[in-house]
Design an enzyme around this catalytic site. Structure first.
Site, PDB file in Angstrom:
ATOM      1  N   TYR A  64       0.828  -1.219   0.000  1.00 49.63           N
ATOM      2  CA  TYR A  64       0.000   0.000   0.000  1.00 49.63           C
ATOM      3  C   TYR A  64       0.851   1.254   0.000  1.00 49.63           C
ATOM      4  O   TYR A  64       0.497   2.263  -0.597  1.00 49.63           O
ATOM      5  CB  TYR A  64      -1.030  -0.020   1.145  1.00 49.63           C
ATOM      6  N   ARG A  67       1.813   1.781  -3.495  1.00 42.83           N
ATOM      7  CA  ARG A  67       0.636   2.243  -4.250  1.00 42.83           C
ATOM      8  C   ARG A  67       0.337   3.701  -3.922  1.00 42.83           C
ATOM      9  O   ARG A  67      -0.013   4.478  -4.797  1.00 42.83           O
ATOM     10  CB  ARG A  67      -0.593   1.371  -3.921  1.00 42.83           C
ATOM     11  N   GLN A  97     -15.136   2.508  -8.055  1.00 41.51           N
ATOM     12  CA  GLN A  97     -14.537   1.463  -7.213  1.00 41.51           C
ATOM     13  C   GLN A  97     -13.091   1.825  -6.914  1.00 41.51           C
ATOM     14  O   GLN A  97     -12.420   1.132  -6.171  1.00 41.51           O
ATOM     15  CB  GLN A  97     -14.566   0.125  -7.958  1.00 41.51           C
ATOM     16  N   HIS A 115     -15.295   1.959  -2.541  1.00 46.99           N
ATOM     17  CA  HIS A 115     -14.291   1.129  -1.861  1.00 46.99           C
ATOM     18  C   HIS A 115     -13.324   1.953  -1.027  1.00 46.99           C
ATOM     19  O   HIS A 115     -12.202   1.528  -0.773  1.00 46.99           O
ATOM     20  CB  HIS A 115     -13.522   0.279  -2.886  1.00 46.99           C
ATOM     21  N   CYS A 126      -9.317   2.384  17.397  1.00 49.79           N
ATOM     22  CA  CYS A 126      -9.983   3.621  17.855  1.00 49.79           C
ATOM     23  C   CYS A 126     -10.620   4.372  16.677  1.00 49.79           C
ATOM     24  O   CYS A 126     -10.633   3.877  15.548  1.00 49.79           O
ATOM     25  CB  CYS A 126      -9.013   4.502  18.652  1.00 49.79           C
ATOM     26  N   CYS A 145      -2.830   5.462  19.844  1.00 51.33           N
ATOM     27  CA  CYS A 145      -3.420   4.585  20.861  1.00 51.33           C
ATOM     28  C   CYS A 145      -2.661   3.263  20.975  1.00 51.33           C
ATOM     29  O   CYS A 145      -2.979   2.421  21.806  1.00 51.33           O
ATOM     30  CB  CYS A 145      -4.911   4.339  20.569  1.00 51.33           C
ATOM     31  N   SER A 210     -11.675  -4.541 -23.664  1.00 49.42           N
ATOM     32  CA  SER A 210     -11.969  -5.986 -23.678  1.00 49.42           C
ATOM     33  C   SER A 210     -13.427  -6.233 -23.315  1.00 49.42           C
ATOM     34  O   SER A 210     -14.063  -5.399 -22.667  1.00 49.42           O
ATOM     35  CB  SER A 210     -11.126  -6.719 -22.637  1.00 49.42           C
TER      36      SER A 210
HETATM   37  P1  NAD Z   1     -10.134  -4.846 -12.698  1.00 47.19           P
HETATM   38  O1  NAD Z   1      -8.649  -4.806 -12.521  1.00 47.19           O
HETATM   39  O2  NAD Z   1     -10.867  -6.064 -12.319  1.00 47.19           O
HETATM   40  O3  NAD Z   1     -10.496  -4.600 -14.232  1.00 47.19           O
HETATM   41  C1  NAD Z   1      -9.949  -3.558 -14.972  1.00 47.19           C
HETATM   42  C2  NAD Z   1     -10.783  -3.451 -16.237  1.00 47.19           C
HETATM   43  O4  NAD Z   1     -10.349  -2.286 -16.940  1.00 47.19           O
HETATM   44  C3  NAD Z   1     -10.614  -4.634 -17.203  1.00 47.19           C
HETATM   45  O5  NAD Z   1     -11.890  -5.030 -17.664  1.00 47.19           O
HETATM   46  C4  NAD Z   1      -9.778  -4.059 -18.346  1.00 47.19           C
HETATM   47  O6  NAD Z   1     -10.104  -4.627 -19.614  1.00 47.19           O
HETATM   48  C5  NAD Z   1     -10.173  -2.600 -18.298  1.00 47.19           C
HETATM   49  N1  NAD Z   1      -9.152  -1.671 -18.794  1.00 47.19           N
HETATM   50  C6  NAD Z   1      -7.803  -1.801 -18.753  1.00 47.19           C
HETATM   51  N2  NAD Z   1      -7.226  -0.704 -19.264  1.00 47.19           N
HETATM   52  C7  NAD Z   1      -8.234   0.139 -19.618  1.00 47.19           C
HETATM   53  C8  NAD Z   1      -8.277   1.443 -20.169  1.00 47.19           C
HETATM   54  N3  NAD Z   1      -7.152   2.102 -20.448  1.00 47.19           N
HETATM   55  N4  NAD Z   1      -9.490   2.014 -20.399  1.00 47.19           N
HETATM   56  C9  NAD Z   1     -10.635   1.364 -20.091  1.00 47.19           C
HETATM   57  N5  NAD Z   1     -10.662   0.114 -19.564  1.00 47.19           N
HETATM   58  C10 NAD Z   1      -9.468  -0.475 -19.316  1.00 47.19           C
HETATM   59  O7  NAD Z   1     -10.673  -3.567 -11.944  1.00 47.19           O
HETATM   60  P2  NAD Z   1     -12.048  -3.314 -11.196  1.00 47.19           P
HETATM   61  O8  NAD Z   1     -13.169  -3.798 -12.024  1.00 47.19           O
HETATM   62  O9  NAD Z   1     -12.000  -1.896 -10.769  1.00 47.19           O
HETATM   63  O10 NAD Z   1     -12.059  -4.240  -9.882  1.00 47.19           O
HETATM   64  C11 NAD Z   1     -10.984  -4.554  -9.074  1.00 47.19           C
HETATM   65  C12 NAD Z   1     -10.813  -3.783  -7.746  1.00 47.19           C
HETATM   66  O11 NAD Z   1      -9.591  -3.131  -7.921  1.00 47.19           O
HETATM   67  C13 NAD Z   1     -11.757  -2.705  -7.358  1.00 47.19           C
HETATM   68  O12 NAD Z   1     -12.280  -3.043  -6.134  1.00 47.19           O
HETATM   69  C14 NAD Z   1     -10.866  -1.436  -7.166  1.00 47.19           C
HETATM   70  O13 NAD Z   1     -11.122  -0.875  -5.897  1.00 47.19           O
HETATM   71  C15 NAD Z   1      -9.485  -1.956  -7.136  1.00 47.19           C
HETATM   72  N6  NAD Z   1      -8.403  -1.182  -7.766  1.00 47.19           N
HETATM   73  C16 NAD Z   1      -8.411   0.188  -7.795  1.00 47.19           C
HETATM   74  C17 NAD Z   1      -7.369   0.873  -8.396  1.00 47.19           C
HETATM   75  C18 NAD Z   1      -7.382   2.374  -8.403  1.00 47.19           C
HETATM   76  O14 NAD Z   1      -7.900   3.001  -7.468  1.00 47.19           O
HETATM   77  N7  NAD Z   1      -6.849   3.006  -9.449  1.00 47.19           N
HETATM   78  C19 NAD Z   1      -6.331   0.179  -9.005  1.00 47.19           C
HETATM   79  C20 NAD Z   1      -6.335  -1.218  -8.952  1.00 47.19           C
HETATM   80  C21 NAD Z   1      -7.387  -1.879  -8.346  1.00 47.19           C
END
Ligand code: NAD
Length: 241
Positions: A64, A67, A97, A115, A126, A145, A210
């Site tokens: 994290y 990230r 998300q 999320h 706390c 804490c 995709s």
């Molecule tokens: P996922 O990783 O499951 O899917 C990503 C989707 O984005 C895929 O279907 C892919 O084909 C598509 N994709 C890839 N590049 C793209 C682009 N340039 N333009 C449009 N579409 C594109 O992600 P999800 O569905 O968000 O679910 C996974 C979990 O990952 C979520 O809960 C989210 O909180 C978390 N997450 C968040 C971040 C962030 O905050 N940036 C990064 C990674 C994961």
């Protein structure tokens, strides 16, 4: 497809975006699935869980921390910016998300973070909860804490903040168009939002290079990246007004 989508948008009063990791991919933030979903050979899907955190908080925090640094350096891309600019033409609500805060930084005024947020840190015990870009150096960091701090995100295995989720359902229930961008729509319950919109006869538009699990349920599928398709949609709307 783009033209059909802009025709639907032209008639719309309220548009809801459901976004996921893919919309931030062109800002240099990796998604969880496909080749991007590995960190030090660990599967991101397995690290982003409540069980992984309590089993190995140091490891999950190191991930994290990386990230957080990556996200703080990232900039909103043309897709985030186009969504913010569309507020000029109709009511826009973003149900994301993502935990990266890029929609807000692009200027979107109504964003519900389903999320949580990686910018916020909270205590596991706390009430401490604060937005901070502080660079932690010891993992896991501790609260005043004495207990372990954690990012204020929703991990797999945890429930969504119920007030945010209820509000998201209400917006989905009364939109005219729902645009689903950059999400694989496999994470529940966010992947049920298109069904709420469908109950209101909304047009469902997917923007994703995709196919997704819910492509058959879409009215329109635009096979392009979000930073390519969304600015094009915006300019079509501008030309039609
Ligand atoms: P996922 O990783 O499951 O899917 C990503 C989707 O984005 C895929 O279907 C892919 O084909 C598509 N994709 C890839 N590049 C793209 C682009 N340039 N333009 C449009 N579409 C594109 O992600 P999800 O569905 O968000 O679910 C996974 C979990 O990952 C979520 O809960 C989210 O909180 C978390 N997450 C968040 C971040 C962030 O905050 N940036 C990064 C990674 C994961």
């Amino acid at each position: 497809m783009l033209n059909q989508a802009s025709e639907s948008l032209k008639k719309a009063k309220k548009v809801v975006f459901v976004t996921g990791a893919g919309i931030s991919q062109e800002s240099g933030i990796p998604t969880f699935r496909g080749k991007d979903g590995l960190w030090r050979n660990y599967d991101a899907m397995k690290l982003a869980t409540i069980d992984a955190f309590y089993e190995n908080p140091k490891l999950v925090w190191e991930w994290y921390n990386e990230r957080r640094e990556n996200i703080f350096q990232a900039e909103p891309n043309l897709g985030h910016k186009a969504i913010a600019e569309l507020e000029e033409f109709f009511e826009v609500v973003v149900l994301t998300q993502n935990i990266d805060g890029l929609h807000q930084r692009a200027g979107s005024s109504k964003v519900l973070e389903l999320h949580g947020s990686i910018v916020k840190i909270k205590c596991t015990v706390c009430d401490f909860n604060e937005e901070t870009e502080y660079k932690f150096s010891q993992f896991p960091p501790l609260c005043n804490c004495g207990n372990i701090l954690r990012p204020d995100v929703v991990w797999f295995g945890e429930g969504l903040p119920q007030n945010v989720w209820q509000e998201a359902i209400e917006h989905a229930n009364n939109c005219d168009v729902m645009i689903i961008a950059g999400t694989s729509l496999v994470v529940s319950p966010a992947n049920t939002l298109p069904f709420y919109a469908k109950q209101n006869n909304a047009t469902l538009v997917e923007i994703n290079p995709s196919e997704t699990a819910m492509t058959p349920d879409m009215d329109l599928s635009i096979r392009a990246t979000s930073a390519t398709a969304l600015p094009k949609l915006l300019s079509e709307i501008k030309n039609k007004n």
